[in-house]
Design a protein around this motif. Structure first.
Motif, PDB file in Angstrom:
ATOM      1  N   PHE A  67       0.870  -1.163   0.000  1.00 38.50           N
ATOM      2  CA  PHE A  67       0.000   0.000   0.000  1.00 38.50           C
ATOM      3  C   PHE A  67       0.910   1.217   0.000  1.00 38.50           C
ATOM      4  N   TYR A  68       0.410   2.310  -0.583  1.00 41.59           N
ATOM      5  CA  TYR A  68       1.251   3.471  -0.801  1.00 41.59           C
ATOM      6  C   TYR A  68       0.511   4.758  -0.468  1.00 41.59           C
ATOM      7  N   ASP A  69       1.271   5.749  -0.053  1.00 38.89           N
ATOM      8  CA  ASP A  69       0.768   7.110   0.099  1.00 38.89           C
ATOM      9  C   ASP A  69      -0.489   7.182   0.972  1.00 38.89           C
ATOM     10  N   LEU A  70      -0.413   6.599   2.159  1.00 37.58           N
ATOM     11  CA  LEU A  70      -1.528   6.644   3.110  1.00 37.58           C
ATOM     12  C   LEU A  70      -1.649   8.066   3.659  1.00 37.58           C
ATOM     13  N   LYS A  71      -2.816   8.665   3.471  1.00 40.98           N
ATOM     14  CA  LYS A  71      -3.104  10.018   3.962  1.00 40.98           C
ATOM     15  C   LYS A  71      -4.327   9.940   4.872  1.00 40.98           C
ATOM     16  N   SER A  78      -7.183   8.037   2.753  1.00 37.74           N
ATOM     17  CA  SER A  78      -7.029   7.588   1.376  1.00 37.74           C
ATOM     18  C   SER A  78      -5.703   6.856   1.278  1.00 37.74           C
ATOM     19  N   VAL A  79      -5.663   5.922   0.347  1.00 34.96           N
ATOM     20  CA  VAL A  79      -4.493   5.078   0.180  1.00 34.96           C
ATOM     21  C   VAL A  79      -4.474   4.557  -1.249  1.00 34.96           C
ATOM     22  N   GLN A  87      -2.265   0.086  -9.889  1.00 36.13           N
ATOM     23  CA  GLN A  87      -2.324   0.876  -8.667  1.00 36.13           C
ATOM     24  C   GLN A  87      -3.410   1.953  -8.792  1.00 36.13           C
ATOM     25  N   GLU A  88      -4.315   1.973  -7.789  1.00 30.22           N
ATOM     26  CA  GLU A  88      -5.414   2.928  -7.810  1.00 30.22           C
ATOM     27  C   GLU A  88      -5.625   3.513  -6.419  1.00 30.22           C
ATOM     28  N   ARG A  89      -6.081   4.744  -6.381  1.00 25.87           N
ATOM     29  CA  ARG A  89      -6.313   5.471  -5.132  1.00 25.87           C
ATOM     30  C   ARG A  89      -7.751   5.260  -4.683  1.00 25.87           C
ATOM     31  N   ILE A  90      -7.927   4.970  -3.405  1.00 27.80           N
ATOM     32  CA  ILE A  90      -9.268   4.867  -2.831  1.00 27.80           C
ATOM     33  C   ILE A  90      -9.356   5.808  -1.633  1.00 27.80           C
TER      34      ILE A  90
END
Length: 157
Positions: A67-71, A78-79, A87-90
């Motif tokens: 998992f990447y870029d956890l905000k 969002s992650v 790779q997709e952002r949710i």
């Protein structure tokens, strides 16, 4: 004297635990093993259309290695995750979460009653059925047109 809504207070406290946990993970090199089950149809949930079609009620995501870029913000997180190699952002509002499991510690937070809006109330009950081969299936029963969503299958033994 006003009646205290303990379920609402408890859910609010659980959401703060999830927020704090994700805050710690987002700023740390720690590798978690979290399973997050959430309602895909809630306002504010942003997932790819193909996932919404495949999982119109609930979906389970795992935050572990890829998992990447956890905000994390005040009311959602969002992650970026890989779905079918892409790779997709949710984005998931905390109130859309129905179950949060920390597989390392064994801790589980379950939200058993969630209000969507003033005229609709959705209830989630945990049920378990034992199959003839000894496997146990835990099922979320969501009182929305009698929908049943399979959650996980434990191997026998």
């Amino acid at each position: 004297m006003e009646q205290t809504d303990y379920k609402k207070l408890l859910n609010s406290a659980k959401f703060q635990v999830i927020k704090k946990t994700l805050d710690i993970i987002s700023g740390n090199g720690f590798t978690p093993y979290l399973e997050i089950l959430f309602f895909t149809y809630f306002n504010g949930v942003t997932i790819p259309d193909h996932l919404k079609k495949s999982y119109p009620t609930q979906i389970l995501i795992i935050l572990q290695h890829q998992f990447y870029d956890l905000k994390v913000s005040e009311d959602k997180f969002s992650v970026s995750l890989s779905f079918q190699g892409k790779q997709e952002r949710i984005t998931i509002p905390f109130f859309a979460i129905s179950e949060f499991r920390d597989k390392i510690s064994g801790d589980v937070l379950i939200f058993d009653k969630i209000s969507i809006d003033s005229d609709k109330e959705y209830k989630s009950e945990k049920c378990a059925e034992k199959l003839s081969n000894g496997s146990i299936i835990s099922i979320d029963r969501v009182s929305r047109k009698g929908t049943y969503v399979q959650w996980e299958v434990d191997p026998p033994g």
